[in-house]
Design a protein around this motif. Structure first.
Motif, mmCIF file in Angstrom:
data_model
loop_
_atom_site.group_PDB
_atom_site.id
_atom_site.type_symbol
_atom_site.label_atom_id
_atom_site.label_comp_id
_atom_site.label_asym_id
_atom_site.label_seq_id
_atom_site.Cartn_x
_atom_site.Cartn_y
_atom_site.Cartn_z
ATOM 1 N N ASN A 174 -2.498 0.568 -3.938
ATOM 2 C CA ASN A 174 -2.454 1.225 -3.724
ATOM 3 C C ASN A 174 -2.599 1.995 -2.832
ATOM 4 O O ASN A 174 -2.248 3.334 -2.307
ATOM 5 C CB ASN A 174 -4.040 1.319 -4.602
ATOM 6 N N THR A 175 -3.125 1.017 -1.386
ATOM 7 C CA THR A 175 -3.807 1.972 0.234
ATOM 8 C C THR A 175 -2.154 2.003 0.014
ATOM 9 O O THR A 175 -2.030 3.607 0.477
ATOM 10 C CB THR A 175 -4.221 0.817 1.200
ATOM 11 N N ARG A 222 -1.960 -6.336 0.961
ATOM 12 C CA ARG A 222 -1.331 -5.487 -0.327
ATOM 13 C C ARG A 222 0.094 -4.158 0.275
ATOM 14 O O ARG A 222 -1.235 -3.087 0.789
ATOM 15 C CB ARG A 222 -1.763 -5.367 -1.554
ATOM 16 N N THR A 263 -9.197 2.215 -8.292
ATOM 17 C CA THR A 263 -7.889 2.318 -8.516
ATOM 18 C C THR A 263 -7.697 0.896 -9.515
ATOM 19 O O THR A 263 -8.533 0.275 -10.375
ATOM 20 C CB THR A 263 -7.272 1.705 -7.085
ATOM 21 N N VAL A 271 -11.528 0.087 0.297
ATOM 22 C CA VAL A 271 -13.018 -0.270 0.473
ATOM 23 C C VAL A 271 -13.332 -1.924 0.114
ATOM 24 O O VAL A 271 -13.003 -2.438 -1.406
ATOM 25 C CB VAL A 271 -13.945 0.793 -0.553
ATOM 26 N N THR A 317 -9.429 3.751 -0.462
ATOM 27 C CA THR A 317 -8.963 3.338 -2.230
ATOM 28 C C THR A 317 -9.666 2.097 -2.732
ATOM 29 O O THR A 317 -10.320 1.526 -2.076
ATOM 30 C CB THR A 317 -7.749 3.056 -2.441
ATOM 31 N N TYR A 377 -21.421 5.219 -0.745
ATOM 32 C CA TYR A 377 -19.928 5.453 0.755
ATOM 33 C C TYR A 377 -19.743 6.418 1.121
ATOM 34 O O TYR A 377 -18.495 5.512 2.271
ATOM 35 C CB TYR A 377 -18.976 5.069 -0.496
#
Ligand code: FMN
Length: 213
Positions: free
Chosen positions: A15-16, A11, A170, A89, A131, A144
Motif C-alpha cells: 500500500n504505502t 513492504r 487498506t 500506521v 496508510t 490518529y
C-alpha cells in the motif's frame, strides 16, 4: 527540481509503496527528477543523543554527526526541492524505522535557541502519506490525526511547509482466508481495494505533483 519519496514500510510493493510510486509519477509529470527510497534497505539507527549537532562551534553543529547508512539519504534530502515520507500506521503513528529516521532528520536542524528555530536555509514543500487498516471514521475517533498533525508541525517548522494525505481501510493480505481476520470487515476491505484505493493512488499522484509545483 529534485523530489524524493521515502518508504517507511517494510513492504516494498504494498500500500504505502504503491502510493509513493504514484506520488513519484505525479512529481515526474511536472518535470521533476523523482526517486523512491526504501528505508528498510538502509542500515541505520535513530538519534544517538550525542549532541554533536548542538555543540557550539562544533564541526557538526546543525548536522547529524552519526555516519551510517542513513547519512547519504539525509544529505540528499537536505539538497532536495521537495520530499514525502510514507508510512503505514503502526500503533497510531509511523513505523519504528520511520520514527528513527525522523529523529535523525529533525533533531540536528532544530536549534536549541529560544524559538527552536530551524537551521535549514530554504523553504521547501514536504509531505506525509499514511496508510492504515482503520476506516476513516475510526482514524478520526482514535485520534490518529493528532499524531499526523504533530509530525506535520515538526516538518513545517524545519522545512517551511508540510501536508499529509491518508489511505484508510487498506488491504493487508492478498488472501484474507489464510489468516485470522475476525477483527476486519473483509467485504468492505475488498470494496475499498477495488473502488477507494485507485482514488487514493490518484490523490497521491496529485499530491506528488503539488509538492513540486
Ligand atoms: C505492527 C503493525 C501495527 C499496525 N498498527 C496499526 C494501527 O495501529 N492502526 C491501523 O489502522 N493499522 C495498523 N496496522 C495496519 C497497517 O497500517 C496497514 O495494513 C498498512 O496499510 C500497511 O502498509 P503496507 O502495505 O505499506 O505495509 C498495523 C500493521 C502492523 C504490521
Amino acid at each position: 527540481m529534485k523530489f524524493i519519496a521515502v518508504n517507511g514500510s517494510p513492504r516494498k510493493n504494498w500500500n504505502t509503496a504503491m502510493l509513493l510510486e504514484s506520488a513519484v509519477e505525479g512529481a515526474r509529470s511536472k518535470g521533476a527528477d523523482a526517486e523512491l527510497v526504501h528505508l528498510y534497505d538502509i542500515d541505520f539507527k535513530g538519534c544517538h543523543s550525542c549532541f554533536a549537532c548542538k555543540l557550539n562551534a562544533g564541526k557538526s553543529y546543525g548536522k547529524c554527526a552519526v555516519n551510517d547508512g542513513l547519512t547519504e539519504l539525509l544529505n540528499k534530502l537536505y539538497e532536495a526541492d521537495a520530499f514525502v515520507i510514507g508510512s503505514p500506521v503502526y500503533y497510531a503513528d509511523v513505523t519504528g524505522e520511520t520514527r528513527s529516521f525522523m529523529e535523525r532528520l529533525f533533531y540536528p536542524s532544530m536549534l536549541y535557541d529560544k524559538s527552536y528555530s530551524s537551521i535549514f536555509p530554504r523553504k521547501i514543500k514536504t509531505g506525509f502519506i499514511y496508510t492504515m487498516n482503520q476506516k476513516e471514521e475510526a482514524m478520526v475517533q482514535r485520534g490518529y490525526e493528532y499524531f499526523f498533525n504533530m509530525n506535520k508541525g515538526y516538518m513545517a517548522r524545519i522545512f517551511g511547509a508540510s501536508e499529509y494525505i491518508t489511505a484508510c481501510n487498506t488491504y493487508q493480505f492478498n488472501d484474507y482466508s489464510k489468516y485470522e481476520t475476525g477483527a476486519f470487515d473483509i467485504e468492505s476491505k475488498k470494496e475499498s481495494r477495488e473502488k477507494q484505493f485507485p482514488l487514493d493512488r490518484q490523490k497521491a499522484f496529485d499530491f506528488g505533483a503539488s509538492l513540486v509545483s
